[in-house]
Each structure stands twice: as structure tokens, then as C-alpha cells.
Design an enzyme around this catalytic site. Sequence first.
Site, PDB file in Angstrom:
ATOM      1  N   LYS A  17      -9.337  -2.900  -2.540  1.00 28.61           N
ATOM      2  CA  LYS A  17      -9.097  -3.731  -1.362  1.00 28.61           C
ATOM      3  C   LYS A  17     -10.251  -3.574  -0.362  1.00 28.61           C
ATOM      4  O   LYS A  17     -10.720  -2.449  -0.173  1.00 28.61           O
ATOM      5  CB  LYS A  17      -7.779  -3.317  -0.685  1.00 28.61           C
ATOM      6  CG  LYS A  17      -6.554  -3.454  -1.565  1.00 28.61           C
ATOM      7  CD  LYS A  17      -5.299  -2.869  -0.912  1.00 28.61           C
ATOM      8  CE  LYS A  17      -5.366  -1.353  -0.841  1.00 28.61           C
ATOM      9  NZ  LYS A  17      -4.130  -0.753  -0.317  1.00 28.61           N
ATOM     10  N   ASP A  62       0.032   5.269   0.898  1.00 31.45           N
ATOM     11  CA  ASP A  62      -0.077   6.284   1.946  1.00 31.45           C
ATOM     12  C   ASP A  62      -0.108   5.623   3.318  1.00 31.45           C
ATOM     13  O   ASP A  62      -0.896   4.711   3.565  1.00 31.45           O
ATOM     14  CB  ASP A  62      -1.335   7.128   1.732  1.00 31.45           C
ATOM     15  CG  ASP A  62      -1.283   8.435   2.500  1.00 31.45           C
ATOM     16  OD1 ASP A  62      -0.176   8.882   2.853  1.00 31.45           O
ATOM     17  OD2 ASP A  62      -2.350   9.015   2.769  1.00 31.45           O
ATOM     18  N   ASP A  68      -1.064  -0.645   6.111  1.00 32.41           N
ATOM     19  CA  ASP A  68      -1.292   0.001   7.405  1.00 32.41           C
ATOM     20  C   ASP A  68      -2.747  -0.105   7.854  1.00 32.41           C
ATOM     21  O   ASP A  68      -3.086   0.345   8.943  1.00 32.41           O
ATOM     22  CB  ASP A  68      -0.882   1.472   7.356  1.00 32.41           C
ATOM     23  CG  ASP A  68      -1.795   2.297   6.466  1.00 32.41           C
ATOM     24  OD1 ASP A  68      -2.126   1.832   5.349  1.00 32.41           O
ATOM     25  OD2 ASP A  68      -2.180   3.415   6.870  1.00 32.41           O
ATOM     26  N   ASP A 122       0.871  -1.159   0.000  1.00 27.59           N
ATOM     27  CA  ASP A 122       0.000   0.000   0.000  1.00 27.59           C
ATOM     28  C   ASP A 122       0.918   1.221   0.000  1.00 27.59           C
ATOM     29  O   ASP A 122       2.128   1.094   0.225  1.00 27.59           O
ATOM     30  CB  ASP A 122      -0.904  -0.021   1.232  1.00 27.59           C
ATOM     31  CG  ASP A 122      -1.827   1.175   1.285  1.00 27.59           C
ATOM     32  OD1 ASP A 122      -2.415   1.522   0.242  1.00 27.59           O
ATOM     33  OD2 ASP A 122      -1.956   1.774   2.372  1.00 27.59           O
TER      34      ASP A 122
END
Length: 306
Positions: free
Chosen positions: A220, A29, A245, A27
Site C-alpha cells: 500500500k 496493526d 489507520d 489493515d
Amino acid sequence: MAVSKCSRLSGPLIQELLNSVDNFLFDCDGVIWRGDQAIPGAPEVINLLKKNGKRVFFVTNNSTKTREMYAEKMTKLGFQAKTEEVFGTAYCSAVFLKHIAKLDGKVYLIGGNALSKELQKLGIQTVGSGPDPVFGGQSDWADVPLDPEVKAVVVGFDEHFSYMKLTKALKYLNNANCLFVGTNTDTRLPLEGGRAVPGTGCLVRAVETAAQRKAQIIGKPSHFMFDCVVSEYGIDPARTVMVGDRLDTDILLGSNCGLKTLLTLTGVCHLDEATAHQESHCAERTGMVPDYYVETIADLLPALQG
């Protein structure tokens, strides 16, 4: 590796993981950058993984950037990244409509320029981008003219979302043959300092409620994001790790697709959330428990440099 779920990845365990996988899905950010700043050590991790023969891909739910825009940002931040390694929901939505749904017609788009560009690259025409203010009264809204060539409604992030767009989407979707696609279901976009703004999921839910239909979700934790990578690169799930995250998108995607999962604590989720899922013994929550966690992906550097 005979270790319990949600184990801290450190020491010899890092090298064991590196030896067990060929592919890394990251991922963006909160994982490799925050805003316009790279996470310290993240560029070195990505570049060393590639130098060590690992394949690296970037999988993001953000529909506001094209693949080229992401690759350009990564290059500026010091990452060695190619356009074709980026799998965002804008690109994957276009792939779904073109190659899976075999769309023959236009898209009514609730979304921004990047999403429109990715659709157009695959030969899909769009209508609806930009502001669309309300006019007249309820009768005018109900009789608003539609484009007869529209065969799908796609909802992504749209700062110009309006009542008129919602009304048009409802009218298009009254036709049961009109496809309904949402880029992702993230309801909040976290900002620095604990702030947040509404995410694309809020817009998708609004259209679902109005149309009384469920959208086909691309992002996702939908399996389709990983399917896109597999269809282009043929990667083996058993030799792949998802690094993210967010437990409800990144980690759940990994669990849904049979990947190893690694949570980094530089973004949205905290470790106590993962352990709460683990201790719940609830089947619906176990998919959000990562195999491993790190404070930051920079924790991988010593093993990669050695």
C-alpha cells in the site's frame, strides 16, 4: 450516499455504509490490534461482518509474517480468519514475481524468513537471508562474488541489513535486466509511547540510492495489493471499503483503487491530519482524505448487533 468527505461514521450512516458494500479490507496493526492485544470490540466486528454475509480481507504492508502466521495470530485473538483472507506484502511480492514478472531465476533477498518462505512456496529460490558482515576493504567489496542465477533483488524488512548487503544489491542491479522489488515504503514503524524505529522504506530508499534505480513497490498504496485480492476473489471496487489507520498507505490505497475509505483513530494518524489534507485543496493530498472516520472500529458494533 450524499455526505461530505471525512464525515464521522455514526448513527444511521453506519447502516447506510453497511448496505452499500459487500467487502471489507482491513489493515491490521492499529486497526484490529495493537501489538499483541486486540482492539476492544474488533473481533466481534470482524466476526459479525462475516456472519452478516460480508467478505473480509486483511491487507498489511508487514513482510515479517507469512499468511499462516497472521491467521494464527488472529485466531488466538478471537478473530474468525482464514489464511487465504490474508494479503501481506510477503505473499503479494511472491505473486508478483511468479505470475506477473514470470521470474525465471533466484532472488537476492534483503528480508526475513517469512518473506523467504512465501517466495519459496511459489517455487522461487532465495539467497542472502541472515547476517552478512563486512570483510576486507573496498576492493574486496567491489569484487564480491555474485550468484549468476539471481534475476531479481527483493527488499523487505531486514534487521540484518548491512553495508555488504547494500553492496551486493548494487552489483546485482547494475544488470538492467535484474528486477528490483520493494515490499513497501513505510519509513517508520510506530511503537507504543510515541516511539518509532526505521521501517522498510528506509532500506528500499538506501538500495534505490546506491543502485540509481527505482523499485517496483508492492505494498500500500500501490494498486497491486488490491489487484491481488481482485484476482483471487473478483470483488467489485464500488462495493468495497478500505479500513485503516494510516492516511498515506491505507486511505490512499482506497482512493487509488476507487474504494470507499474509513479511517480509524486507534492507530497512527489523527483526525487533524486528515482535515489538513482536506483543507489544503491540493490534488496530491486529497487522496489521503477518508470518506469516513471512527474513533474505533468497535463503533460499528451497535449496527451489526441490531
